[in-house]
Design an enzyme around this catalytic site. Sequence first.
Site, PDB file in Angstrom:
ATOM      1  N   LYS A  83       2.437  20.895  26.527  1.00  0.00           N
ATOM      2  CA  LYS A  83       3.237  19.877  25.826  1.00  0.00           C
ATOM      3  C   LYS A  83       3.935  20.549  24.645  1.00  0.00           C
ATOM      4  O   LYS A  83       3.280  21.154  23.791  1.00  0.00           O
ATOM      5  CB  LYS A  83       2.289  18.773  25.348  1.00  0.00           C
TER       6      LYS A  83
HETATM    7  C1  E4P Z   1       2.178  10.757  24.050  1.00  0.00           C
HETATM    8  O1  E4P Z   1       2.019  11.736  24.722  1.00  0.00           O
HETATM    9  C2  E4P Z   1       1.592  10.571  22.733  1.00  0.00           C
HETATM   10  O2  E4P Z   1       0.357  11.236  22.722  1.00  0.00           O
HETATM   11  C3  E4P Z   1       1.294   9.138  22.384  1.00  0.00           C
HETATM   12  O3  E4P Z   1       1.673   8.250  23.426  1.00  0.00           O
HETATM   13  C4  E4P Z   1       1.730   8.717  21.034  1.00  0.00           C
HETATM   14  O4  E4P Z   1       1.363   7.375  20.827  1.00  0.00           O
HETATM   15  P1  E4P Z   1       1.323   6.699  19.368  1.00  0.00           P
HETATM   16  O5  E4P Z   1       2.719   6.451  18.945  1.00  0.00           O
HETATM   17  O6  E4P Z   1       0.575   5.418  19.596  1.00  0.00           O
HETATM   18  O7  E4P Z   1       0.602   7.664  18.473  1.00  0.00           O
END
Ligand code: E4P
Length: 226
Positions: A83
Amino acid sequence: MKFFVDTADTKEIRSLAETGLLDGVTTNPTLMAKSGRNMLEVIAEICDVVAGPVSAEVAATDYESIMREAKVLRRIAKNVTIKVPLTPDGLRACKALSSDGAMVNVTLCFSAAQALLAAKAGATFISPFVGRLDDIGHVGMELIADIVQIYKNYDTLKTEVLVASVRSPLHVIDAAKIGAHVATLPPAVLRSLYQHPLTEKGLATFLADWAKTGQHIEEPKTAAHA
Ligand code: E4P
């Protein structure tokens, strides 16, 4: 639509994997910090439980360091998805990693133009954050619709739209109506998809009525057993 779970809590992941409905996992540095555990150990443990893509996020921001961290993460298991942030260096790393056969999830996407760049860089997944857009008064789901439409216009773009920052079952349904490929859900949202008051009420009635019959569903007793 594929369902990923957005957590670094391995106990939750084990339990959700038992449902047979889990297609992958996403983590991020915040979720990793919340787990209080060593990242490499957590990712290895998740990859033992879930065969689908498991996103492990780099902490570096410059190209060379991202590539160095990605090398370490890729060694953990075949299903590790690197990622990377949606930055020029992140997308440069995305291009290099995907060309080398790695799965790449490009994160922190907040515009269709960014999503187009990520797809051109060979991303396996693009992660637009719907909840965080809603939080600042935008309609996050409009971004999902735009990206899905743009990707559909070009056969050469193979990137899957991974709806992230999901806050409610409504986000999941809206994303599915649009045709997004994946949604990554916090465990509580994933569990809430099962729930409907009429299901609970109907089941309670069926069980009460069944109890009145005094019957049990079991193998009939044969003469030999009688
Ligand atoms: C996606 O890969 C992120 O880890 C995640 O969905 C972020 O979510 P949040 O905005 O609730 O922190």
